[in-house]
Scaffold this motif. Structure first.
Motif, short mmCIF file in Angstrom:
data_model
loop_
_atom_site.label_atom_id
_atom_site.label_comp_id
_atom_site.label_asym_id
_atom_site.label_seq_id
_atom_site.Cartn_x
_atom_site.Cartn_y
_atom_site.Cartn_z
N ASP A 162 -9.61 7.90 -8.42
CA ASP A 162 -10.13 8.57 -6.75
C ASP A 162 -12.36 8.25 -6.49
N SER A 212 -10.87 0.94 0.27
CA SER A 212 -9.60 1.36 1.17
C SER A 212 -8.66 2.16 0.84
N SER A 213 -8.37 1.85 -0.46
CA SER A 213 -7.30 2.53 -1.66
C SER A 213 -7.85 2.03 -2.96
N ARG A 214 -6.25 2.81 -3.44
CA ARG A 214 -6.50 2.88 -5.52
C ARG A 214 -6.43 1.99 -5.43
N SER A 215 -4.91 1.06 -4.90
CA SER A 215 -4.71 -0.57 -4.56
C SER A 215 -5.69 -1.40 -5.15
N GLU A 216 -6.84 -1.59 -3.76
CA GLU A 216 -7.79 -2.44 -4.29
C GLU A 216 -9.09 -2.05 -5.25
#
Length: 158
Positions: A17, A26-30
């Motif tokens: 994080d 924009s996200s954890r996935s990215e």
């Protein structure tokens, strides 16, 4: 694209994080995708140490700061660049202050040759802060049409 579930400790989740926020993902996935791409590229470049380096292709950036007043440095740098003209894609030159210049060279070619050019450049007297960043790539011959003519040329895949 596949969806996966990942279980990690709270401290690693917090690190992810923090990394995500710091780099404005924009996200954890990215964030995870980029971390994994970087790890894969690093592993591929390490593999090139064991595989004959002239058989491995790469794209790279070579950045370095140098003192432009150092005697004959401009001439010596130009000679190095001309000796390796086949690796050069583009070079950007920036004046940082009254004495220092930054150059960033975009390179492509066999890993061993790119490393040789980087070593010859950064070892020059007057060059400081040299950094080579290698990305593994493959060079493939492509045959296809552009407009009305069909021809072949190399394509670089990173």
């Amino acid at each position: 694209m596949q969806r996966i579930t990942l279980s990690i400790d709270d401290d690693l989740a917090q690190s992810l994080d923090d990394h995500m926020k710091k780099h404005r993902y924009s996200s954890r996935s990215e964030a995870l995708r980029d971390i994994l791409r970087e790890a894969r590229a690093r592993e591929q470049m390490e593999e090139s140490q064991t595989v004959k380096e002239n058989d491995r292709f790469c794209v790279a950036t070579l950045s370095y700061v140098y003192d432009h007043d150092t005697r004959d440095l401009g001439r010596r740098l130009t000679q190095v660049q001309h000796r390796h003209h086949d690796l050069q894609v583009a070079t950007m030159h920036v004046h940082l202050d009254h004495e220092s210049c930054l150059e960033v060279a975009v390179l492509r070619g066999p890993v061993a040759s790119v490393r040789e050019l980087a070593g010859e450049t950064t070892s020059q007297r007057g060059v400081r802060y040299g950094q080579l960043h290698l990305l593994p790539a493959t060079l493939k011959q492509g045959h296809h049409a552009h407009g009305h003519s069909k021809h072949g040329h190399d394509h670089i895949h990173v």
